[in-house]
Design a protein around this motif. Structure first.
Motif, mmCIF file in Angstrom:
data_model
loop_
_atom_site.group_PDB
_atom_site.id
_atom_site.type_symbol
_atom_site.label_atom_id
_atom_site.label_comp_id
_atom_site.label_asym_id
_atom_site.label_seq_id
_atom_site.Cartn_x
_atom_site.Cartn_y
_atom_site.Cartn_z
ATOM 1 N N GLU A 348 6.011 10.493 10.723
ATOM 2 C CA GLU A 348 6.859 9.760 9.790
ATOM 3 C C GLU A 348 6.013 9.093 8.706
ATOM 4 O O GLU A 348 6.341 9.142 7.516
ATOM 5 C CB GLU A 348 7.686 8.725 10.556
ATOM 6 N N PHE A 349 4.925 8.459 9.131
ATOM 7 C CA PHE A 349 4.033 7.833 8.149
ATOM 8 C C PHE A 349 3.323 8.879 7.289
ATOM 9 O O PHE A 349 3.160 8.702 6.075
ATOM 10 C CB PHE A 349 2.994 6.965 8.856
ATOM 11 N N HIS A 350 2.886 9.956 7.931
ATOM 12 C CA HIS A 350 2.129 10.982 7.203
ATOM 13 C C HIS A 350 2.983 11.624 6.119
ATOM 14 O O HIS A 350 2.494 11.932 5.018
ATOM 15 C CB HIS A 350 1.616 12.034 8.191
ATOM 16 N N ASN A 351 4.251 11.836 6.396
ATOM 17 C CA ASN A 351 5.147 12.433 5.410
ATOM 18 C C ASN A 351 5.301 11.553 4.166
ATOM 19 O O ASN A 351 5.583 12.047 3.074
ATOM 20 C CB ASN A 351 6.515 12.697 6.029
ATOM 21 N N ASP A 352 5.126 10.237 4.357
ATOM 22 C CA ASP A 352 5.289 9.297 3.248
ATOM 23 C C ASP A 352 3.956 8.782 2.723
ATOM 24 O O ASP A 352 3.907 7.734 2.056
ATOM 25 C CB ASP A 352 6.140 8.099 3.702
ATOM 26 N N ILE A 353 2.857 9.491 3.004
ATOM 27 C CA ILE A 353 1.548 8.932 2.703
ATOM 28 C C ILE A 353 1.331 8.700 1.209
ATOM 29 O O ILE A 353 0.681 7.719 0.814
ATOM 30 C CB ILE A 353 0.426 9.820 3.297
ATOM 31 N N ALA A 354 1.893 9.562 0.365
ATOM 32 C CA ALA A 354 1.735 9.350 -1.082
ATOM 33 C C ALA A 354 2.418 8.057 -1.507
ATOM 34 O O ALA A 354 1.878 7.274 -2.306
ATOM 35 C CB ALA A 354 2.304 10.538 -1.848
ATOM 36 N N GLU A 355 3.606 7.836 -0.970
ATOM 37 C CA GLU A 355 4.331 6.600 -1.278
ATOM 38 C C GLU A 355 3.579 5.387 -0.746
ATOM 39 O O GLU A 355 3.497 4.340 -1.419
ATOM 40 C CB GLU A 355 5.726 6.664 -0.657
ATOM 41 N N LEU A 356 3.007 5.498 0.441
ATOM 42 C CA LEU A 356 2.267 4.388 1.030
ATOM 43 C C LEU A 356 1.029 4.053 0.207
ATOM 44 O O LEU A 356 0.688 2.876 0.027
ATOM 45 C CB LEU A 356 1.857 4.731 2.466
ATOM 46 N N ARG A 357 0.371 5.067 -0.289
ATOM 47 C CA ARG A 357 -0.793 4.828 -1.139
ATOM 48 C C ARG A 357 -0.390 4.083 -2.404
ATOM 49 O O ARG A 357 -1.098 3.174 -2.870
ATOM 50 C CB ARG A 357 -1.453 6.158 -1.507
ATOM 51 N N GLY A 358 0.733 4.484 -2.970
ATOM 52 C CA GLY A 358 1.188 3.822 -4.194
ATOM 53 C C GLY A 358 1.544 2.368 -3.972
ATOM 54 O O GLY A 358 1.270 1.507 -4.822
ATOM 55 N N GLU A 359 2.156 2.059 -2.835
ATOM 56 C CA GLU A 359 2.562 0.679 -2.541
ATOM 57 C C GLU A 359 1.366 -0.235 -2.327
ATOM 58 O O GLU A 359 1.377 -1.403 -2.726
ATOM 59 C CB GLU A 359 3.450 0.637 -1.297
ATOM 60 N N THR A 360 0.339 0.268 -1.663
ATOM 61 C CA THR A 360 -0.778 -0.590 -1.277
ATOM 62 C C THR A 360 -1.941 -0.551 -2.245
ATOM 63 O O THR A 360 -2.749 -1.487 -2.286
ATOM 64 C CB THR A 360 -1.321 -0.164 0.102
ATOM 65 N N GLY A 361 -2.047 0.539 -3.020
ATOM 66 C CA GLY A 361 -3.239 0.715 -3.820
ATOM 67 C C GLY A 361 -4.446 1.092 -2.997
ATOM 68 O O GLY A 361 -5.578 1.100 -3.493
ATOM 69 N N LEU A 362 -4.220 1.416 -1.711
ATOM 70 C CA LEU A 362 -5.298 1.818 -0.811
ATOM 71 C C LEU A 362 -5.325 3.342 -0.690
ATOM 72 O O LEU A 362 -4.276 3.986 -0.661
ATOM 73 C CB LEU A 362 -5.106 1.203 0.581
ATOM 74 N N ASP A 363 -6.513 3.887 -0.591
ATOM 75 C CA ASP A 363 -6.662 5.332 -0.460
ATOM 76 C C ASP A 363 -6.510 5.707 1.019
ATOM 77 O O ASP A 363 -7.484 6.014 1.716
ATOM 78 C CB ASP A 363 -8.029 5.774 -0.984
ATOM 79 N N LEU A 364 -5.272 5.685 1.504
ATOM 80 C CA LEU A 364 -4.998 5.946 2.913
ATOM 81 C C LEU A 364 -5.293 7.398 3.271
ATOM 82 O O LEU A 364 -4.996 8.317 2.511
ATOM 83 C CB LEU A 364 -3.538 5.619 3.240
ATOM 84 N N VAL A 365 -5.877 7.577 4.458
ATOM 85 C CA VAL A 365 -6.277 8.895 4.933
ATOM 86 C C VAL A 365 -5.732 9.098 6.337
ATOM 87 O O VAL A 365 -5.770 8.178 7.171
ATOM 88 C CB VAL A 365 -7.817 9.035 4.958
#
Length: 420
Positions: A348-365
């Protein structure tokens, strides 16, 4: 050896004073016969040991002595769902005792009971004295600020609080637990148990097997007879762990007698002690300085060498903040996902990873560690070479932790509401 006389299998609900200990063989005409019908189960055995701790005779040769039961079904949260230890107790010396009850007519028990009790010990080792006290207060609806000491004080009125609390804290920190498997017929040998422990790892612990023989006399009385079928073996183990605290490689020294709990740190070399002290000081600064925008967020707490936990609601449990050395020297934070439930949440999180990166400004991997069993991480990782000094590392960790928590907690709340 002691035995307990019950007038029926239901008598464990009666107060202890109504059950005198029986130390002699049955009288003439009272020949005992083994209770073979499934008139009792593992819950019955657990409750019996909780109400009659004098039956817990395992490993008194090593000074365990009397045990005060603290609770049944202690909840131990983990990634993928909470597990429950059958019985938790404590000795006068402050050593915690974890008991798992299994009826050996259940074939699954023989395969899983060792893994279960070792998992409970591994989970409990991550707890602080405060974690355990608050869990007991919630579970038992107690108001006493120190329920562990209060229960022990009732049994040993001369007990002093400060040394006892320190001893229980050491038991948790070092994983110095007494592990007891109680059942109606132990089918193992010392070598098999030792091999299994060596495969699992996890600090200094003692594993004892407690066989509970149950006999019924011709008059209908029940005699409960505890025996220790195998000599307890003490295993001192040194464990290397990954950043999530999971064992990677076990190094077992030559067998020695178990040292006192307060000397266990002496097994490490002085340089390592110094490094650990420097790392702990760094993470104490992080704990003291990090600030969270989320009003419900609790302060981080120390985990192991060079990492801390930022508590989160279930099912995630915590966010790990770490620094690593070696070929992949990194600074970062990550969430851990395990087994089937963890995989669904990770997806669920992985599918939204682009959105999560945009919200946090963190380069989530997203990092997949293994397919079977499922193990994955979602986090932000930076090379240590990106930072000029520890001050820059600390500033970035504080900023990233706040962003990460502000991102994750609202989603966990929404998931919890949707599940209701």
């Amino acid at each position: 050896m002691s035995a307990l006389l019950l007038s029926s299998l239901q008598d464990i609900a009666t107060p202890l004073r109504r059950h005198p200990l029986v130390r002699n063989a049955p009288s003439v005409g009272e020949s005992p016969t083994s209770v073979s019908a499934p008139a009792y189960d593992e819950r019955w055995l657990r409750d019996l040991l909780f109400r009659h701790p004098e039956l817990i005779v395992a490993d008194r040769d090593h000074g365990l002595g009397d045990i005060v039961p603290l609770c049944c079904e202690l909840p131990l949260p983990r990634a993928g769902g909470t597990v429950f230890a059958d019985l938790l107790g404590v000795s006068r010396s402050g050593r915690l005792v974890v008991i798992e009850c299994k009826l050996w007519r259940n074939p699954q028990a023989r395969r899983e009971v060792l893994a279960q009790i070792l998992e409970y010990a591994a989970l409990l080792r991550h707890w602080s004295f405060g974690d355990l006290s608050s869990t007991l207060r919630r579970k038992l609806t107690l108001v006493d600020p120190n329920p562990i000491f209060a229960a022990a004080k009732l049994r040993w009125p001369d007990l002093e609080e400060a040394p006892f609390v320190d001893a229980v804290t050491r038991s948790l920190r070092l994983g110095n637990f007494q592990l007891i498997i109680a059942g109606d017929g132990i089918r193992s040998d010392t070598h098999a148990i030792a091999e299994h422990l060596n495969a699992q790892g996890g600090g200094l612990a003692q594993l004892a097997l407690l066989e509970i023989q149950i006999w019924q006399t011709t008059s209908g009385n029940i005699i409960v007879m505890p025996t220790v079928p195998l000599r307890t073996e003490v295993l001192q183990q040194r464990v290397l762990v990954d950043l999530g605290g999971m064992p990677l490689y076990l190094e077992t020294p030559e067998p020695i007698s178990a040292p006192p709990a307060d000397t266990m740190e002496n097994v490490v070399d002085p340089d390592r002690v110094n490094r650990r002290g420097i790392n702990r000081a760094f993470w104490q600064r992080f704990i003291d300085e990090v600030q969270f925008d989320h009003a419900d967020q609790l302060a981080p707490r120390h985990g192991g060498d060079n990492w801390v936990r930022v508590p989160l609601p279930d099912p995630l449990g915590w966010l790990t903040a770490f620094r690593s050395t070696g070929s992949r020297a990194e600074v970062g934070l990550f969430l851990t996902f395990r087994e089937e439930d963890g995989q669904a949440l990770f997806d669920e999180f992985h599918n939204d990873i682009a959105e999560l990166r945009g919200e946090t400004g963190l380069d989530l991997v997203a990092r997949l560690k293994s397919d079977r069993p499922f193990h994955a991480e979602l986090g932000v990782f930076r090379p240590r070479s990106d930072f000029a000094d520890e001050g820059q590392q600390l500033d970035w960790l504080c900023h990233a932790a706040n962003r990460f928590v502000s991102l994750i907690r609202p989603r966990l709340s929404l998931m919890a509401e949707a599940a209701e």
